[in-house]
Design a protein around this motif. Sequence first.
Motif, short mmCIF file in Angstrom:
data_model
loop_
_atom_site.label_atom_id
_atom_site.label_comp_id
_atom_site.label_asym_id
_atom_site.label_seq_id
_atom_site.Cartn_x
_atom_site.Cartn_y
_atom_site.Cartn_z
N ALA A 80 0.83 -1.21 0.00
CA ALA A 80 0.00 0.00 0.00
C ALA A 80 0.87 1.26 0.00
N GLU A 81 1.92 1.25 0.80
CA GLU A 81 2.82 2.41 0.86
C GLU A 81 3.51 2.64 -0.48
N ALA A 82 3.78 1.56 -1.19
CA ALA A 82 4.51 1.66 -2.46
C ALA A 82 3.64 2.24 -3.58
N THR A 83 2.32 2.29 -3.40
CA THR A 83 1.46 2.83 -4.45
C THR A 83 1.63 4.34 -4.61
N GLY A 84 2.09 5.00 -3.56
CA GLY A 84 2.23 6.45 -3.61
C GLY A 84 0.92 7.19 -3.51
N LYS A 85 -0.17 6.47 -3.22
CA LYS A 85 -1.50 7.06 -3.09
C LYS A 85 -1.96 6.96 -1.64
N PRO A 86 -2.92 7.79 -1.25
CA PRO A 86 -3.54 7.55 0.06
C PRO A 86 -4.17 6.16 0.04
N ALA A 87 -3.93 5.39 1.08
CA ALA A 87 -4.34 3.99 1.05
C ALA A 87 -5.18 3.62 2.27
N LEU A 88 -6.02 2.63 2.06
CA LEU A 88 -6.90 2.13 3.11
C LEU A 88 -6.72 0.62 3.19
N LEU A 89 -6.30 0.15 4.35
CA LEU A 89 -6.16 -1.29 4.60
C LEU A 89 -7.30 -1.71 5.52
N VAL A 90 -8.15 -2.62 5.04
CA VAL A 90 -9.31 -3.06 5.83
C VAL A 90 -9.19 -4.56 6.08
N CYS A 91 -9.15 -4.92 7.36
CA CYS A 91 -8.96 -6.32 7.75
C CYS A 91 -10.27 -6.94 8.21
N ASP A 92 -10.61 -8.09 7.63
CA ASP A 92 -11.74 -8.87 8.12
C ASP A 92 -11.23 -9.62 9.35
N ARG A 93 -11.48 -9.04 10.49
CA ARG A 93 -10.96 -9.44 11.80
C ARG A 93 -9.49 -9.03 11.93
N GLY A 94 -9.13 -8.71 13.17
CA GLY A 94 -7.77 -8.27 13.46
C GLY A 94 -7.08 -9.20 14.44
N THR A 95 -5.91 -8.79 14.86
CA THR A 95 -5.08 -9.64 15.71
C THR A 95 -5.73 -9.99 17.04
N MET A 96 -6.49 -9.07 17.62
CA MET A 96 -7.08 -9.32 18.95
C MET A 96 -8.25 -10.29 18.90
N ASP A 97 -8.80 -10.57 17.73
CA ASP A 97 -9.89 -11.54 17.65
C ASP A 97 -9.46 -12.90 18.19
N THR A 98 -8.19 -13.23 18.00
CA THR A 98 -7.67 -14.51 18.49
C THR A 98 -7.89 -14.65 19.99
N ALA A 99 -7.72 -13.56 20.74
CA ALA A 99 -7.81 -13.61 22.20
C ALA A 99 -9.22 -13.92 22.68
N ALA A 100 -10.23 -13.62 21.86
CA ALA A 100 -11.62 -13.82 22.28
C ALA A 100 -12.01 -15.29 22.36
N TYR A 101 -11.19 -16.15 21.79
CA TYR A 101 -11.54 -17.57 21.71
C TYR A 101 -10.69 -18.45 22.62
N MET A 102 -10.04 -17.85 23.62
CA MET A 102 -9.19 -18.64 24.52
C MET A 102 -9.08 -17.96 25.87
N ASP A 103 -8.58 -18.71 26.86
CA ASP A 103 -8.39 -18.12 28.18
C ASP A 103 -7.11 -17.28 28.20
N ARG A 104 -6.96 -16.54 29.29
CA ARG A 104 -5.85 -15.59 29.39
C ARG A 104 -4.48 -16.28 29.33
N LYS A 105 -4.36 -17.43 29.96
CA LYS A 105 -3.09 -18.15 29.99
C LYS A 105 -2.65 -18.56 28.59
N LYS A 106 -3.59 -19.09 27.82
CA LYS A 106 -3.27 -19.51 26.45
C LYS A 106 -2.95 -18.30 25.58
N TRP A 107 -3.69 -17.22 25.76
CA TRP A 107 -3.46 -16.00 24.99
C TRP A 107 -2.06 -15.44 25.26
N GLN A 108 -1.64 -15.47 26.53
CA GLN A 108 -0.30 -14.99 26.86
C GLN A 108 0.75 -15.84 26.16
#
Length: 203
Positions: A80-108
């Motif tokens: 996206a940075e290499a395009t030289g244009k204003p860019a929009l990156l849209v993620c279908d779910r992000g990194t923290m979604d992983t934490a919602a499916y496990m307990d704190r110990k496993k997430w750590q």
Amino acid sequence: MVTRIVLTGGPCAGKSTILKRIETKYSALDYAVFTLPESATLFIQAGADFLTKDEELSFITEANKLKFQLAMEDCMIRIAEATGKPALLVCDRGTMDTAAYMDRKKWQRVMDFVGMDEKQLCDDRYDAVFHISTAAKGAEQFYTRANNSCRSESLELARVVDDHLIETWQRHPIIHVIKAEICFEDKIDNVLHIIDDILQINH
């Protein structure tokens, strides 16, 4: 400049449709738009089993899914940075979604595997988070499992998952909760109007 946005939320929230509308609108406004698929869906389609009872296999699967997602996002940001244009990156779910499916110990343990903490994975990684509420909360007549072979949640479970995801992302400084609407177009418009504000585009 790349604006990084996450679409999260419970099952049957309409994320895929909203993602397409974002791509259509902002591409027409001459933004370089990059939309990233949900990592878990890619892994399931490739044969990974997130429901396994084998705890070590479950950890390896979750940890490598997060590692894959981080790499995918980082690669697309560089493109996206290499395009030289204003860019929009849209993620279908992000990194923290992983934490919602496990307990704190496993997430750590997963965070230790990728060598990052929650500030790096959440606060510093995305410019805004959109929690798109599941249809199971207020638009129950539209809740379906028919349009996604990877979806198995009942109405009740969909609500529970939705709540867990809100709680998981709550620490992000800019989170927008988009409630379920009887008129789905209103839901889409809510998202687009907020993105307009983030990008400083006149409505």
